[in-house]
Design a protein around this motif. Structure first.
Motif, PDB file in Angstrom:
ATOM      1  N   VAL A  21      -1.210   5.669  -6.920  1.00 56.09           N
ATOM      2  CA  VAL A  21      -0.098   4.914  -6.348  1.00 56.09           C
ATOM      3  C   VAL A  21      -0.314   4.608  -4.859  1.00 56.09           C
ATOM      4  O   VAL A  21      -0.015   3.502  -4.404  1.00 56.09           O
ATOM      5  CB  VAL A  21       1.258   5.612  -6.603  1.00 56.09           C
ATOM      6  N   LEU A  22      -0.832   5.540  -4.097  1.00 55.73           N
ATOM      7  CA  LEU A  22      -1.039   5.285  -2.666  1.00 55.73           C
ATOM      8  C   LEU A  22      -2.152   4.273  -2.426  1.00 55.73           C
ATOM      9  O   LEU A  22      -2.076   3.475  -1.495  1.00 55.73           O
ATOM     10  CB  LEU A  22      -1.343   6.581  -1.916  1.00 55.73           C
ATOM     11  N   ARG A  23      -3.156   4.279  -3.277  1.00 54.56           N
ATOM     12  CA  ARG A  23      -4.272   3.355  -3.110  1.00 54.56           C
ATOM     13  C   ARG A  23      -3.922   1.952  -3.608  1.00 54.56           C
ATOM     14  O   ARG A  23      -4.227   0.959  -2.964  1.00 54.56           O
ATOM     15  CB  ARG A  23      -5.497   3.896  -3.867  1.00 54.56           C
ATOM     16  N   ARG A  24      -3.249   1.879  -4.732  1.00 56.53           N
ATOM     17  CA  ARG A  24      -2.988   0.575  -5.347  1.00 56.53           C
ATOM     18  C   ARG A  24      -1.638  -0.033  -4.971  1.00 56.53           C
ATOM     19  O   ARG A  24      -1.497  -1.250  -4.940  1.00 56.53           O
ATOM     20  CB  ARG A  24      -3.059   0.694  -6.862  1.00 56.53           C
ATOM     21  N   ASP A  25      -0.659   0.802  -4.774  1.00 54.59           N
ATOM     22  CA  ASP A  25       0.699   0.297  -4.533  1.00 54.59           C
ATOM     23  C   ASP A  25       1.234   0.695  -3.168  1.00 54.59           C
ATOM     24  O   ASP A  25       2.437   0.906  -2.996  1.00 54.59           O
ATOM     25  CB  ASP A  25       1.628   0.779  -5.645  1.00 54.59           C
ATOM     26  N   PHE A  26       0.343   0.773  -2.194  1.00 54.64           N
ATOM     27  CA  PHE A  26       0.774   1.129  -0.845  1.00 54.64           C
ATOM     28  C   PHE A  26       1.832   0.182  -0.281  1.00 54.64           C
ATOM     29  O   PHE A  26       2.692   0.617   0.490  1.00 54.64           O
ATOM     30  CB  PHE A  26      -0.419   1.258   0.106  1.00 54.64           C
TER      31      PHE A  26
END
Length: 110
Positions: free
Chosen positions: A87-92
């Motif tokens: 989530v942090l990498r893709r949906d930052f």
């Protein structure tokens, strides 16, 4: 990821066990979450975790609903397609928007 040394060295079963344990810990935090007096926003990852079967992840996510209903300071800013590990990498952008949302709430309620 594993050949590059960038992933955990768990089996799929171990990953699933860790995820279940984390959700049990979260459930045990219910009294603390219900007592929160500051705004808290969640970005919920809707993707399946490694080793997850059927709708287990969605069942675990559903444990958050009663807590959200009992404390108006808690809310969901977004539900994204990533799983919890990405989530942090893709949906930052969704995470950043959630931070802005909480900051705006904080500005209105000093």
């Amino acid at each position: 990821m594993h050949p590059l040394g960038l992933s955990a060295r768990f089996s799929a079963e171990q990953h699933a066990e860790v995820n279940i344990e984390v959700h049990k810990i979260h459930a045990a935090l219910e009294p603390i979450l219900i007592g929160m007096t500051v705004p808290v926003r969640y970005v919920i990852a809707s993707g399946e975790a490694l080793g997850s079967r059927d709708d287990l992840q969605e069942q675990m996510r559903a444990t958050l609903v009663p807590v959200l209903e009992r404390n108006s300071n808690l809310g969901v800013s977004a539900k994204v397609a990533s799983n919890h590990g990405s989530v942090l990498r893709r949906d930052f952008p969704a995470v950043a928007e959630s931070v802005r949302e909480v900051a705006a709430l904080d500005q209105r309620h000093p």
